[in-house]
Design a protein around this motif. Structure first.
Motif, PDB file in Angstrom:
ATOM      1  N   LEU A   1     -54.743  21.388   3.738  1.00  0.00           N
ATOM      2  CA  LEU A   1     -55.662  22.500   4.000  1.00  0.00           C
ATOM      3  C   LEU A   1     -56.968  22.071   4.997  1.00  0.00           C
ATOM      4  O   LEU A   1     -57.605  21.345   4.475  1.00  0.00           O
ATOM      5  CB  LEU A   1     -56.149  23.185   2.609  1.00  0.00           C
ATOM      6  CG  LEU A   1     -56.695  24.674   2.321  1.00  0.00           C
ATOM      7  CD1 LEU A   1     -55.513  25.481   3.148  1.00  0.00           C
ATOM      8  CD2 LEU A   1     -56.821  24.934   1.135  1.00  0.00           C
ATOM      9  N   ASP A   2     -57.175  22.787   5.969  1.00  0.00           N
ATOM     10  CA  ASP A   2     -58.223  22.690   7.017  1.00  0.00           C
ATOM     11  C   ASP A   2     -59.497  23.323   6.519  1.00  0.00           C
ATOM     12  O   ASP A   2     -59.522  24.686   6.495  1.00  0.00           O
ATOM     13  CB  ASP A   2     -57.766  22.859   8.375  1.00  0.00           C
ATOM     14  CG  ASP A   2     -58.985  22.498   9.419  1.00  0.00           C
ATOM     15  OD1 ASP A   2     -60.297  22.611   9.087  1.00  0.00           O
ATOM     16  OD2 ASP A   2     -58.448  21.955  10.438  1.00  0.00           O
ATOM     17  N   PRO A   3     -60.498  22.636   5.990  1.00  0.00           N
ATOM     18  CA  PRO A   3     -61.710  23.125   5.566  1.00  0.00           C
ATOM     19  C   PRO A   3     -62.544  24.039   6.464  1.00  0.00           C
ATOM     20  O   PRO A   3     -62.984  25.007   6.099  1.00  0.00           O
ATOM     21  CB  PRO A   3     -62.705  22.006   5.185  1.00  0.00           C
ATOM     22  CG  PRO A   3     -61.685  20.882   5.112  1.00  0.00           C
ATOM     23  CD  PRO A   3     -60.554  21.113   5.854  1.00  0.00           C
ATOM     24  N   LYS A   4     -62.446  23.740   7.675  1.00  0.00           N
ATOM     25  CA  LYS A   4     -62.874  24.378   8.949  1.00  0.00           C
ATOM     26  C   LYS A   4     -62.205  25.973   8.905  1.00  0.00           C
ATOM     27  O   LYS A   4     -62.996  26.988   9.119  1.00  0.00           O
ATOM     28  CB  LYS A   4     -63.020  23.728  10.173  1.00  0.00           C
ATOM     29  CG  LYS A   4     -63.936  22.479  10.242  1.00  0.00           C
ATOM     30  CD  LYS A   4     -64.426  22.122  11.707  1.00  0.00           C
ATOM     31  CE  LYS A   4     -64.976  20.825  11.743  1.00  0.00           C
ATOM     32  NZ  LYS A   4     -64.146  19.821  11.649  1.00  0.00           N
ATOM     33  N   LYS A   5     -60.928  25.676   9.000  1.00  0.00           N
ATOM     34  CA  LYS A   5     -60.303  26.999   9.026  1.00  0.00           C
ATOM     35  C   LYS A   5     -60.428  27.847   7.967  1.00  0.00           C
ATOM     36  O   LYS A   5     -60.489  29.041   7.749  1.00  0.00           O
ATOM     37  CB  LYS A   5     -58.753  26.720   9.351  1.00  0.00           C
ATOM     38  CG  LYS A   5     -58.712  26.201  10.671  1.00  0.00           C
ATOM     39  CD  LYS A   5     -57.060  25.775  10.850  1.00  0.00           C
ATOM     40  CE  LYS A   5     -56.964  25.003  12.412  1.00  0.00           C
ATOM     41  NZ  LYS A   5     -55.671  24.131  12.464  1.00  0.00           N
ATOM     42  N   LEU A   6     -60.378  27.231   6.659  1.00  0.00           N
ATOM     43  CA  LEU A   6     -60.700  27.902   5.580  1.00  0.00           C
ATOM     44  C   LEU A   6     -62.066  28.606   5.595  1.00  0.00           C
ATOM     45  O   LEU A   6     -62.134  29.816   5.061  1.00  0.00           O
ATOM     46  CB  LEU A   6     -60.611  26.962   4.441  1.00  0.00           C
ATOM     47  CG  LEU A   6     -61.203  27.608   3.032  1.00  0.00           C
ATOM     48  CD1 LEU A   6     -59.889  28.711   2.628  1.00  0.00           C
ATOM     49  CD2 LEU A   6     -61.153  26.530   1.719  1.00  0.00           C
ATOM     50  N   GLU A   7     -63.022  27.842   6.237  1.00  0.00           N
ATOM     51  CA  GLU A   7     -64.403  28.577   6.088  1.00  0.00           C
ATOM     52  C   GLU A   7     -64.499  29.825   7.079  1.00  0.00           C
ATOM     53  O   GLU A   7     -64.876  30.865   6.649  1.00  0.00           O
ATOM     54  CB  GLU A   7     -65.422  27.610   6.497  1.00  0.00           C
ATOM     55  CG  GLU A   7     -66.936  28.027   6.593  1.00  0.00           C
ATOM     56  CD  GLU A   7     -67.947  27.094   6.773  1.00  0.00           C
ATOM     57  OE1 GLU A   7     -67.554  26.007   7.228  1.00  0.00           O
ATOM     58  OE2 GLU A   7     -69.058  27.264   6.765  1.00  0.00           O
ATOM     59  N   SER A   8     -63.796  29.609   8.106  1.00  0.00           N
ATOM     60  CA  SER A   8     -63.979  30.856   9.088  1.00  0.00           C
ATOM     61  C   SER A   8     -63.008  32.141   8.327  1.00  0.00           C
ATOM     62  O   SER A   8     -63.226  33.065   8.480  1.00  0.00           O
ATOM     63  CB  SER A   8     -63.593  30.554  10.373  1.00  0.00           C
ATOM     64  OG  SER A   8     -62.348  29.739  10.736  1.00  0.00           O
ATOM     65  N   LEU A   9     -61.863  31.701   7.723  1.00  0.00           N
ATOM     66  CA  LEU A   9     -61.144  32.913   7.116  1.00  0.00           C
ATOM     67  C   LEU A   9     -61.950  33.426   5.961  1.00  0.00           C
ATOM     68  O   LEU A   9     -61.820  34.542   5.874  1.00  0.00           O
ATOM     69  CB  LEU A   9     -59.824  32.141   6.514  1.00  0.00           C
ATOM     70  CG  LEU A   9     -58.861  32.993   5.394  1.00  0.00           C
ATOM     71  CD1 LEU A   9     -58.423  33.879   6.182  1.00  0.00           C
ATOM     72  CD2 LEU A   9     -57.776  32.206   4.732  1.00  0.00           C
TER      73      LEU A   9
END
Ligand SMILES: *Cc1c(COP(=O)(O)O)cnc(C)c1O
Length: 389
Positions: free
Chosen positions: A112-120
């Motif tokens: 899981l990519d934390p950066k992508k999670l954050e923007s999601l």
């Protein structure tokens, strides 16, 4: 040369006396469901993983299911996870009437990519104030932890629970804000699988939930026996999620060997890396060895190599070629979950998660187990080199 993908018979041979005795001991008691072996295993696993409680259950999938149930996840709730994982990670969410929400992976770790999670999470928050997102399930794919410190901070900010899917990562270590902890003890709940091919495998199905939260632990203990506190009195609707005594007995023997086995797998992994480097293939971009990103002096099992997964150009042809040469390999996973037929209703399309899709077309798991010899590894790498010639 014939090289199986996994050789559990060789492992059994090495511990046969001990295992056979333990199995017979259980048979003599004629006590097969739960019982003292399960209780002892729970204590030993809690201590091994550095977790407050451990609850033995019927499988890794059921461990996910009861964890979600204990958190009260149900109809119309949403749970975020990666589309590049074993089906159960998202399947259990859907079974409870909740909606799996996918988030793409990092290229180097497959997690899981934390950066992508954050923007999601940000985009969900700005879209509606009444977010139904309840939990995140990071998966420690192939035996290496996801970026748990960042994921934990995000979970805190957005008031979400974390269930770690550590089915592939028992024994993996991670430095959480300077403290070295084991996979499964980094979130609110963590799940393990004892499926026979996992790093700590039983002789049938089995799983475990780890948590420091006493209330969640006791709730899961009830859910495991149909939600009954006293026999034939039901507090809520659970299921039969019990672990067998025979499995617990086998696992208790194998647990003593686990760290040694993980150490040997690590050696196999570094031998592969050396051999591949000498082959020149990574330098030419034809294959890519797995990267252990949390490697540092203090963390010993930074990667447990549940699977040794390379990325390979013309993966399917290579797999076929190796099969012809007697080498069995595997693809985990050939189709990401957002493109599965059963999840069509979620409305995802090809291109939504490019890293997961790319990984699906490139990954190839090579044999990696303590009994694998250097000669066998050399044979495998030579054949891979031959294929690209
Ligand atoms: C194996 C696995 C599971 C499920 O475990 P079972 O014991 O087979 O039910 C869940 N998640 C991941 C990532 C797995 O690899």
């Amino acid at each position: 040369m014939n090289i199986p993908f996994l050789d559990l018979k060789a492992q059994y041979k090495n511990i046969q006396k001990e295992i056979d005795k333990k199995i017979l001991d259980v048979v003599k008691t004629q006590r097969f469901i739960m019982g003292p072996e399960v209780e002892a295993l729970e204590k030993e696993m809690a201590s091994y993983c550095g977790s407050g409680s451990a609850v033995g259950v019927s499988s890794g999938s059921d461990a996910l299911l009861v964890s979600l149930m204990a958190l009260g996840v149900g109809r119309d709730d949403e749970v975020i996870t990666t589309p590049f994982t074993f089906f159960a990670t998202a399947g259990t969410v859907a079974r409870l009437g909740a909606k799996p929400v996918f988030c793409d992976i990092q290229r180097n770790t497959f997690n899981l990519d934390p950066k992508k999670l954050e923007s999601l999470l940000e985009s969900q928050r700005s879209k509606n104030s009444q977010s139904r997102i309840r939990a995140i399930i990071p998966v420690h794919l192939y035996g290496q932890c996801a970026e748990m410190d960042t994921l934990s901070s995000l979970a805190k900010d957005f008031q979400l629970k974390i269930i770690e899917d550590a089915a592939q990562a028992v024994g993996a270590e991670y430095s959480m804000r300077g403290e070295i902890k084991k996979a499964g003890s980094l979130g609110d709940l963590g799940i393990l699988s004892f499926f026979p091919s996992k790093n700590l495998g039983g002789y049938g199905d089995g799983g475990m939930v780890l948590t420091d939260d006493k209330e969640l632990a006791s709730q899961i203990r009830l859910l495991r026996v149909h939600g009954s506190e006293n026999k034939y009195h039901y507090k809520f609707v659970g299921g039969n999620f019990r672990l067998d005594s025979l499995q617990a007995a086998v696992l208790r023997v194998k647990l003593k060997y686990l760290d040694g086995w993980l150490e040997m797998k690590k050696e196999k992994a570094s031998h592969y890396k050396k051999l591949f480097w000498e082959s020149g293939l990574p330098q030419k971009g034809l294959i890519q060895c797995p990267s252990a990103v949390y490697r540092n002096g203090k963390v010993n099992h930074y990667h447990t190599y549940h699977q040794y997964v390379i990325r390979a150009q013309r993966r399917d042809e290579l797999k076929k070629y190796l099969k012809e040469k007697g080498i069995s390999t595997a693809v985990y996973y050939p189709r990401p979950l957002h493109l599965q037929e059963c999840f069509a209703y979620l409305g995802y399309r090809e291109g939504d998660f490019p890293e997961s899709e790319k990984a699906s077309s490139e990954v190839l798991a090579l044999p990696v187990y303590p009994e694998l010899s250097s000669k066998q590894q050399e044979y495998i790498v030579s054949r891979v080199k031959e294929f690209y010639r």
